[in-house]
Design a protein around this motif. Structure first.
Motif, mmCIF file in Angstrom:
data_model
loop_
_atom_site.group_PDB
_atom_site.id
_atom_site.type_symbol
_atom_site.label_atom_id
_atom_site.label_comp_id
_atom_site.label_asym_id
_atom_site.label_seq_id
_atom_site.Cartn_x
_atom_site.Cartn_y
_atom_site.Cartn_z
ATOM 1 N N ALA A 13 0.901 -1.268 0.056
ATOM 2 C CA ALA A 13 0.056 0.003 0.093
ATOM 3 C C ALA A 13 0.894 1.273 -0.037
ATOM 4 O O ALA A 13 2.028 0.946 0.439
ATOM 5 C CB ALA A 13 -0.869 -0.080 1.227
ATOM 6 N N ASP A 60 -4.087 8.045 -3.321
ATOM 7 C CA ASP A 60 -3.812 6.438 -2.951
ATOM 8 C C ASP A 60 -3.025 6.286 -4.358
ATOM 9 O O ASP A 60 -3.564 6.109 -5.319
ATOM 10 C CB ASP A 60 -5.364 5.728 -3.140
ATOM 11 C CG ASP A 60 -5.238 4.523 -2.995
ATOM 12 O OD1 ASP A 60 -4.065 3.920 -2.856
ATOM 13 O OD2 ASP A 60 -6.415 3.780 -2.996
ATOM 14 N N SER A 62 -2.228 3.420 -5.382
ATOM 15 C CA SER A 62 -2.732 2.202 -5.806
ATOM 16 C C SER A 62 -3.846 2.316 -6.924
ATOM 17 O O SER A 62 -4.067 1.713 -7.445
ATOM 18 C CB SER A 62 -3.086 1.278 -4.873
ATOM 19 O OG SER A 62 -4.185 1.472 -4.301
ATOM 20 N N ARG A 71 2.110 0.424 -7.046
ATOM 21 C CA ARG A 71 2.816 -0.382 -6.287
ATOM 22 C C ARG A 71 3.538 -1.456 -7.482
ATOM 23 O O ARG A 71 3.066 -1.726 -8.404
ATOM 24 C CB ARG A 71 1.845 -0.961 -5.457
ATOM 25 C CG ARG A 71 1.113 -0.289 -4.391
ATOM 26 C CD ARG A 71 -0.122 -0.996 -3.879
ATOM 27 N NE ARG A 71 -0.790 -1.732 -4.844
ATOM 28 C CZ ARG A 71 -2.057 -2.311 -4.481
ATOM 29 N NH1 ARG A 71 -2.056 -2.766 -3.050
ATOM 30 N NH2 ARG A 71 -2.686 -2.546 -5.381
#
Length: 149
Positions: A13, A60, A62, A71
């Motif tokens: 993450a 985020d 990801s 990632r």
């Protein structure tokens, strides 16, 4: 502000979080949180409008607009970019504080949260955006967004 490159090769993450205080012209001035895999072309989201005080913002890593999941990438850059024009100038602008880039490598990573979006602040607008360093930011209007599957 640009930071990087850093590696997300072993990340389970990853996120950029910060506090934002914003009072700018809607749809013309914005504070953008963005990421890049080459250090010059950035993609992400921008916040425009009046926050009415300090709010939380998240990118985020990801799930970045256009780039997708970063990632596993060996080189990533992040940026906080303020974009403005000269047509209407408010007395304030954008302030950021408590900037944090976090990478987790464990199976679970407490505290990594999806972007809270504009929340219950009606004076804010969230817009997807892309930027090339030296060429400025282009806000992506909803009619330009690819259709959701």
């Amino acid at each position: 502000m640009i930071f990087g490159p850093f590696s997300l090769a072993d990340a389970t993450a990853a996120e950029l979080t910060f506090k934002l205080w914003l009072y700018v012209e809607n749809n013309y001035d914005a504070l953008c949180r963005m990421a890049s895999v080459n250090g010059s072309q950035f993609y992400g989201s921008c916040t425009t409008g009046n926050s009415g005080g300090w709010i939380d913002r998240v990118l985020d890593l990801s799930n970045v607009y256009t780039l997708g999941d970063l990632r596993g990438r060996p080189q990533v850059w992040i940026a906080l970019i303020f974009d403005t024009d000269s047509s209407i100038n408010y007395a304030e602008g954008a302030y950021v504080d408590n900037v944090l880039v976090r990478k987790c490598t464990a199976a679970t990573c407490a505290g990594v949260n999806p972007d809270p979006g504009a929340g219950n602040v009606p004076e804010l607008i969230e817009i997807s955006a892309e930027a090339t360093i030296g060429e400025g930011i282009r806000l992506i209007t909803p009619r330009e967004l690819p259709p959701k599957n």
